[in-house]
Design an enzyme around this catalytic site. Structure first.
Site: not given
Ligand code: GLN
Length: 548
Positions: A76, A193, A229, A391, A415, A521, A523
């Site tokens: 949010d 309703k 109502k 990312c 990873e 990111h 976005e």
């Molecule tokens: N898993 C990857 C990292 O930790 C990318 C993380 C992600 O996409 N937010 O570096």
């Protein structure tokens, strides 16, 4: 309590009947009508025991939103930031996890010596202190408090009790309660309703809270009879019953509320002058909606991830695309691609990418779905389809390049080898700052950091020739510096780095119409006010791709 705090107006938003009917968007929409004139600070109270959503799977709770200060907070906050054009802070998101931790730490320290520590008054006092602490620090004109969950849930009852007490302390004339409920039109019955709303308000009354405004979420505008109502049974003014009509564009909600007279309903209770939605906002919404019929400039963007079971997992990406549609002459269709399903399905990318004009590989974690993403990236690179990697999407783009252009066939990220398996070519490796970190919660490289952009690159163009931009990060791994020279000599261009040059933050392919990826990111900071240049770049390239 000091006088300055007394002047603050509190607008509390609660929800009833069912969850998922848009309390966050309702709160953000109310805020958007106030924020041009007043300093509005949004606060969200979540009932769960996690400290923050950072350790939850997005499929469970939606996207983890990351703030500039590094806070991992409820999604949010994405709506709050985008609607109010603000940068929020981590401590504006209360969770029961944070509240209990604070109490238990204080108990051990001896702050309550001699006393029995209880839910009431201690937990409720802690919540009030937290809210008042934010008020003291921020000195807002309006504090917009959203209580997560639905009235009647056990886990949010201490928030409601704390807010009831706070209302008495700050003066009832300074606190307004907005209750969002659901007004069903059962099939076969065919009429709106009100009983669920009545029941929900009764539950709220049991907690000592009387709503001042009721927003009835419904597939139709509430009829005058239904409004009357609800007003009569729930003890509010008929003008204070607002239709929360279903809309297919969330940015339309402030316009609906305004039209339904929410300004009058708020100002008749609180001494606040409420604005009309700005002409700019109206025009963005109009363009966004008109563009849906824009057949000539209709494009399909594939969103390729492993959390596609819940659209909210990618909430900010969906919004960033909406911001493009509101500001660029285009209609964007999304195609969801679950990358886990590609892995056992040879030739899947070719079929799935039929009719696609742009590809996004978003952030993610772990092993599942990564090989599918790599296949998609390979397809985008070879077929010159506009591509935006975010990312993990950037890390996997580099792995794809290392495997198929540099010939490091088993290149991968550590990873996927967390069990300690030794990779021959760990092209993506743990960040030095992450070595030895064992706790999982709140320990990644998080929040806003500066990115130095290399002049003469696509990134530099996208960012209007700014040499530094600030963007938000959430990662543990990075492009392994040991491989950079090899990757660069094969044609990969690192166009964004940390200002000291140590961490690669953006990558692009000069011989591709649009192959851009970032460790951050983009976005998370996109809004109607400031659409993300990287998303806009993708969309413009996708339009060109379609024409070609
Ligand atoms: N898993 C990857 C990292 O930790 C990318 C993380 C992600 O996409 N937010 O570096």
């Amino acid at each position: 309590m000091n006088n300055q705090i007394k002047k603050i107006k509190y607008i509390v938003v609660t929800g009833g009947v069912i969850s998922g009917i848009g309390k966050g968007i309702a709160a953000a929409s109310i805020g958007s009508l106030l924020c041009d004139t007043f300093k509005v600070v949004p606060v969200k109270c979540d009932g769960y025991l996690n400290t923050d959503p950072g350790t939850m799977n997005p499929i469970e709770h939606g996207e983890v939103f990351v703030l500039d200060d590094g806070g991992e907070v409820d999604m949010d906050f994405g709506h709050y930031e985008r609607f109010l054009n603000i940068s929020a802070k981590a401590n504006w998101n209360l969770t029961m996890g944070k509240v209990f931790k604070q109490i238990l730490d204080r108990e051990r320290r001896g702050d309550f010596l001699g006393k029995t520590v209880q839910f009431v008054p201690h937990v409720t006092q802690e919540i009030k202190d937290w809210i008042q602490g934010i008020a003291n620090n921020e000195q807002p004109d309006v504090m917009l408090i959203e209580v997560g969950g639905t009235v009647g849930d056990l886990e949010n009852q201490f928030y409601l009790e704390a807010i009831r007490q706070l209302g008495r302390e700050v003066g009832r004339q300074n606190m307004l309660h907005v209750h969002l409920t659901y007004v069903p039109i059962p099939s076969g019955v065919g009429e709106q309703k009100t009983k669920p709303t009545q029941m929900s308000v009764r539950l709220l009354n049991e907690k000592g809270i009387e709503p001042d405004i009721i927003i009835g979420r419904c597939s139709e505008f509430l009829t005058p009879t239904v409004k009357a109502k609800i007003a009569s049974y729930c003890n509010v003014n008929p003008d204070s019953v607002i239709s929360g009509i279903d809309v297919d564009c969330i940015y339309e909600v402030p316009l609906v509320f305004a039209k339904e007279g929410i300004a009058k309903a708020i100002s008749s209770r609180l001494d606040l002058k409420i604005n009309e939605p700005s002409p700019e906002w109206r025009s963005w919404v109009k363009t966004l909606k008109d563009n849906r019929k824009n057949i000539d400039r209709s494009i399909t963007i594939a969103l390729c991830g492993k959390y596609t079971a819940l659209e909210d997992s990618y909430a900010s990406i969906i919004e960033a695309l909406q911001h493009c549609q509101a500001t660029i002459d285009c209609n964007i269709n999304l195609r969801w691609i679950e990358t886990t399903s590609i892995e056992s399905n040879k030739g899947a990318p070719t079929r799935l990418m039929e009719g696609v004009h742009g590809i996004i590989v978003p952030g993610g974690f772990g092993t599942r779905g990564t090989e599918g993403k790599i296949e998609i990236i390979n397809y985008a690179r070879k077929h010159k389809i506009p591509f935006l990697g975010i990312c993990y999407g950037m890390q996997l783009a580099v792995i794809e390049f290392a495997r198929n252009v540099c010939g490091l066939t088993d290149a991968n990220t550590n990873e996927v080898a967390e069990d300690g398996t030794k990779l021959e070519h760990p092209v993506v490796a743990i960040l030095p700052s992450q070595q030895g970190v064992t706790d999982k919660g709140g320990t990644m490289r998080l929040g806003g950091h500066n990115v130095a952009i290399t002049p003469g690159t696509k990134a530099y163009d996208l960012f209007d020739e700014q040499s530094t931009v600030r963007r938000r990060f959430r990662h543990r791994y990075e492009i392994n510096p040991a491989y950079i020279a090899k990757l660069e000599s094969a044609g990969l261009l690192f166009s964004g780095k940390t200002p000291d040059g140590s961490i690669m933050q953006m990558v692009e392919l000069p011989d591709h119409p649009y192959f851009v990826a970032s460790q951050f990111h983009p976005e998370l900071t996109s809004s109607l006010h400031k659409p993300s240049p990287m998303f806009a770049g993708l969309i413009k390239a996708a339009l060109k791709f379609k024409q070609a």
